[in-house]
Motif scaffolding. Structure first.
Motif, short mmCIF file in Angstrom:
data_model
loop_
_atom_site.label_atom_id
_atom_site.label_comp_id
_atom_site.label_asym_id
_atom_site.label_seq_id
_atom_site.Cartn_x
_atom_site.Cartn_y
_atom_site.Cartn_z
N ARG A 60 81.51 7.74 57.91
CA ARG A 60 80.72 8.52 56.97
C ARG A 60 80.57 7.87 55.60
O ARG A 60 79.75 8.30 54.79
N THR A 78 78.94 7.80 50.03
CA THR A 78 78.58 8.40 51.31
C THR A 78 77.35 7.71 51.88
O THR A 78 76.40 7.42 51.15
N GLY A 82 74.19 8.79 57.39
CA GLY A 82 75.27 9.43 58.12
C GLY A 82 76.27 8.50 58.75
O GLY A 82 77.45 8.80 58.81
N ASP A 198 77.19 9.41 67.00
CA ASP A 198 77.38 9.91 65.65
C ASP A 198 78.86 10.06 65.32
O ASP A 198 79.29 9.78 64.20
N ASN A 232 85.14 17.25 57.46
CA ASN A 232 84.47 16.21 56.68
C ASN A 232 83.69 15.23 57.54
O ASN A 232 82.86 14.47 57.04
N GLU A 234 81.70 16.19 59.90
CA GLU A 234 80.47 16.84 60.32
C GLU A 234 79.44 16.77 59.20
O GLU A 234 79.76 17.01 58.03
N GLN A 235 78.22 16.45 59.54
CA GLN A 235 77.15 16.36 58.56
C GLN A 235 76.47 17.72 58.45
O GLN A 235 75.62 18.06 59.27
N SER A 236 76.84 18.49 57.45
CA SER A 236 76.31 19.84 57.31
C SER A 236 75.57 19.99 55.98
O SER A 236 75.73 19.17 55.06
N GLN A 239 78.00 20.27 53.04
CA GLN A 239 78.54 19.03 52.49
C GLN A 239 77.53 18.34 51.58
O GLN A 239 77.91 17.78 50.55
N ALA A 240 76.25 18.41 51.94
CA ALA A 240 75.21 17.85 51.07
C ALA A 240 75.17 18.61 49.75
O ALA A 240 75.01 18.02 48.67
N ASP A 612 73.11 3.38 57.53
CA ASP A 612 74.18 3.82 58.43
C ASP A 612 75.45 3.00 58.25
O ASP A 612 76.40 3.13 59.03
#
Length: 822
Positions: A60, A78, A82, A198, A232, A234-236, A239-240, A612
């Motif tokens: 991440r 970050t 992702g 991912d 942490n 997980e891309q949610s 978090q953004a 990435d």
């Protein structure tokens, strides 16, 4: 001394109220901003997708370690796209003793409806039951979240990679997010990055050691997340939102704190200065310097505590309002938890008390530093000259401001440019505050003939007063300069960014038509469009970011990936060196600012990270000027293929004549939601999106400018009301009220003219440095109405906060005013 301080405050309601107002608003701002930042810092993502996993392997962030001045520092950011990990790790981890289950998450971006797709094996790690129906067994079946509004047996159309396909809903579940689960084979086919996943979820048998799993992940450049850290990975949306709140707080927080400290210190300092007679009397009747200092500290502390008691709750209410606006404008999800100010409130109160106490100590230095027998004589006239220490400090601060400006020019194009330019603004204002007595005295001598010619007797009195009271008007000059400097630089910054971005995008778009779709357009759409009758060129464009080395670490910068075929016919990036037609896999084109910032030139090998986290080394083939409009880095689509979260184009630029309209319309009709826009409509949409995205910046900038204006207003009202005895004495020696009012207007004209000239110069230098640092153009754009608003608003502010108090003072009998305290 606390009791005496409280009694004195009751008898000096005016200065106390002005100081209290500055403290209340300051605490309100600190609590509101602190609560928002605290909400981001305290947020901990709960594992939802990996609730039943013991360890999650993901990638991440990207880090870079560098050594500067003998110190080693690691900078981490970050990943914009992702990040992914090698799918081969799944089988390697499966062989580790103690691993009970392992799966790789094939994340699929779904354009319409906006959702995220995954393979079915991943669902088993959520620990959630199926609400209705069953798991998908065929490639044309999906299990969906209940919030998508379908039931088992229904059909649902999903747009993946710009292609629409119909699926049968096999079941529904409460996943906690808009998610769709395919069969594992279908998810792998739809993935935008084949051969990579991912994240990897791992479930261990009870008591098993995860050390070998960590070693395998570390060797592959990935990170392991266990326990509470699993969320942490997980891309949610939460978090953004956390990142947004923290970054916004870090960007503006320090400057807001410095501004509040500056305002409160100036207000308290002016209040103490206007009480020299009282303080001198205390010294003359044997009060020790320590007792006077303790009394002033007690007054400041009492005001700070009262201001905190009012500003604290108001700040919490303001924070709730800001949270509601952020949710309503789409910056933050509705479910994002808001902190209750557990740390923000004490921090704001502590800051207010500390600033107030230190300001009181500094202001009391002169009064408590003289002998008792000299104390009363000290108040008769203003000192002729400022202290040598103040002069030296002012010159050094001015030199530091110039150094900051040179630094800004040297780091053009990086985030350090903005920090350096705003820092320069503060240094200039502090230098003016330190040198204000000398500036006032010099300006008064220059303006004396002009004031006398325009206002005659009143002008003569005004010039004499400005010369005699140069020291006393220093705080007023500083407040006016602060107001003009902030209003004329920080407020116009956002205008310049939006204008430059829109202008560059419009000027550089050669294509007459632009194709867009809500879920993106297929990666091969540009090739199909080029084959249509009447189409001369078509370029697919995808917005992304890359991570580059910058001064003091690494940072993400804007980038675009394009289909190089015919690019020179659809966009003009204002190429200054090289040839954009040479763009292909293994090469890169850079904006002039980015090239300068990174030290790259034509023929160099640019090393950075894709979105990435994949490191690349590319040959620089072109340097262009329109970085704001098109991104600082331009890559060939082949270079980023498989390294982005989705496999679509954001838009397709089409260069074609009118004869192509029918063919384009026919092609668009076969694509879900595709629209054909003209270049002017695209520019308007870009301008609208920029304005929406800049709302948070405008809010924070507005708070800073508003507080600076409040500081100027309270300072000038205090200075005007402190002239009660002076104005009464003038009336008693025969000066008419009309002449006094003319004198005040002449004083304000001289003081305001000096402040506007200095403030406008500081604003111009600061804004020019900021704009040059971010756009490469040293000439900023100043909206005509904006300039009128800043200059006119400052003028009205100065007149209203001086003329009105003076009129109030003149309405009373001079006999009554001559005998009152200062």
């Amino acid at each position: 001394m606390t009791g005496l301080a409280a009694r004195l405050l009751r008898h000096r309601a005016g200065p106390a109220a002005a100081t209290l107002l500055a403290l209340i608003v300051g605490v309100l701002i600190l609590v509101a901003m602190g609560t928002v930042v605290e909400s981001g810092l305290r947020f901990r993502a709960e594992p939802r997708l990996w609730a039943a996993a013991d360890v999650v392997v993901a990638n991440r962030t990207v880090s870079h370690t560098f050594t500067e001045f003998g110190e080693t520092t690691t900078s981490t950011v970050t990943l914009p796209e992702g990040g992914t990990v090698d799918a081969a790790l799944v089988d390697r981890i499966r062989q580790v003793p103690g691993v009970a289950a392992v799966t790789g998450d094939e994340r699929v971006v779904i354009g319409s409806p906006a959702a995220v797709g995954r393979g079915w094996d991943t669902y088993t790690f959520t620990g959630r039951p199926i609400a209705a129906g069953a798991a998908p067994r065929a490639d044309d079946e999906v299990l969906v979240d209940t919030r998508l509004g379908v039931a088992p047996g229904d059909r649902i159309d999903l747009v993946v990679g710009g292609v629409r396909q119909s699926y049968r809903v096999s079941g529904t579940a409460e996943t906690g997010s808009a998610e769709v689960f395919f069969t594992d084979a279908q998810a792998a086919r739809l993935s935008a990055h084949p051969g990579r996943v991912d994240a990897i979820g791992v479930r261990m048998v009870p008591g098993a050691d995860v050390g070998e799993v960590r070693e395998i992940a570390s060797a592959a450049g990935a990170t392991t997340y266990a326990g509470k850290d699993r969320g942490n990975a997980e891309q949610s949306e939460n978090q953004a939102a956390r990142t947004l709140l923290v970054e916004a707080g870090l960007a503006f927080g320090g400057y807001v704190v410095l501004l509040i400290a500056f305002v409160v210190a100036g207000t308290i300092g002016l209040s103490v200065r206007h009480r020299r007679r009282d303080l001198a009397l205390l010294r003359a009747v044997a009060a020790t310097p320590g007792q006077v200092r303790r009394m002033l500290i007690a007054e400041a502390a009492l005001l700070a505590l009262v201001g905190s008691a009012i500003g604290g709750p108001a700040g919490l209410l303001a924070a709730r309002w800001v949270h509601g606006e952020l949710v309503g404008r789409g910056f933050v999800p509705a479910g994002f938890p808001m902190a209750g100010g557990l740390f923000a409130v004490p921090a704001a109160v502590g800051t207010a008390v500390l600033v107030a106490v230190l300001a009181a100590l500094v202001a009391a230095r002169r009064v408590t530093g003289i002998k008792p027998i000299e104390a009363l004589g000290e108040i008769a006239v203003e000192p002729r000259r400022s202290g040598r220490v103040r002069l030296i400090a002012g010159v050094l601060t001015l030199a530091a401001a110039g150094t900051s400006g040179a630094f800004t020019l040297g780091v053009a194009g990086s985030t350090g440019a903005l920090a350096g330019a705003v820092g320069m603004l503060y240094l200039f204002v502090i230098a003016v505050a330190l040198l204000a007595p000398m500036i006032n005295a010099y300006a008064a001598r220059l303006l004396t003939p002009l004031l006398q010619r325009i206002w005659r007797v009143s002008g003569y009195l005004a010039a004499a007063n400005l010369r005699a009271n140069a020291q006393g008007m220093a705080t007023v000059l500083t407040a006016l300069v602060l107001s003009v400097g902030f209003g004329g630089s920080v407020w116009f910054l956002q205008n310049n960014l939006e204008r430059q971005t829109t202008t560059q995008s419009s000027a550089g778009t050669l294509a007459e038509r632009v194709l867009v779709a809500p879920g993106g357009l297929p990666a091969d759409a540009a090739r199909e469009i080029r084959e249509l009758a009447g189409v001369q060129a078509a370029t697919g464009v995808r917005r992304t970011q890359v991570v580059v080395r910058a001064l003091g670490g690494i940072e993400p910068v804007s980038a675009q990936s394009v289909d190089p075929a015919g690019i020179t016919s659809t966009m003009d990036l204002d190429v200054r060196e090289g040839n954009l037609a040479d763009l292909r896999a293994g090469t890169v084109a850079l904006s002039a600012i980015q090239a300068s910032s990174s030290g790259w030139d034509i023929g160099d090998q640019a090393k950075f990270w894709l979105g990435d986290g994949t490191p690349v080394t590319l040959d620089v083939i072109a340097i262009y000027g329109r970085g704001l409009g098109f991104g600082d880095v331009t890559l060939a689509a082949e270079t980023v293929a498989g390294h982005m979260a989705g496999n679509t184009n954001d838009e397709i630029l089409v260069s074609a004549g009118p004869e192509a309209d029918t063919a384009l319309a026919t092609w668009s009709a076969g694509q879900p939601g595709t629209e054909v826009l003209d270049a002017a409509t695209r520019t308007r949409l870009i301008s609208t999106d920029l304005a929406l995205g800049a709302w948070l910046n405008r809010l924070l900038i507005g708070v800073m400018v508003g507080y600076a204006a409040l500081a100027a207003a309270t300072t000038m009202v205090m200075a005007a009301l402190a002239r009660r005895r002076e104005l009464a004495l003038l009336q008693l020696v025969g000066v008419t009220r009309r002449q006094i009012r003319g004198m005040v207007r002449a004083e304000q004209a001289g003081l305001l003219g000096t402040a506007v000239l200095i403030g406008a110069t500081i604003a111009a230098l600061s804004l020019s440095a900021i704009v040059n640092g971010l756009t490469g153009s040293p000439i900023p754009y100043v909206p005509p109405l904006g300039a009128v608003a800043v200059l006119g608003g400052t003028t009205l502010l100065a007149l209203a906060t001086t003329v009105w108090p003076v009129r109030t003072l003149l309405s009373a009998s001079p006999i009554d005013n001559i005998g009152v305290k200062e």
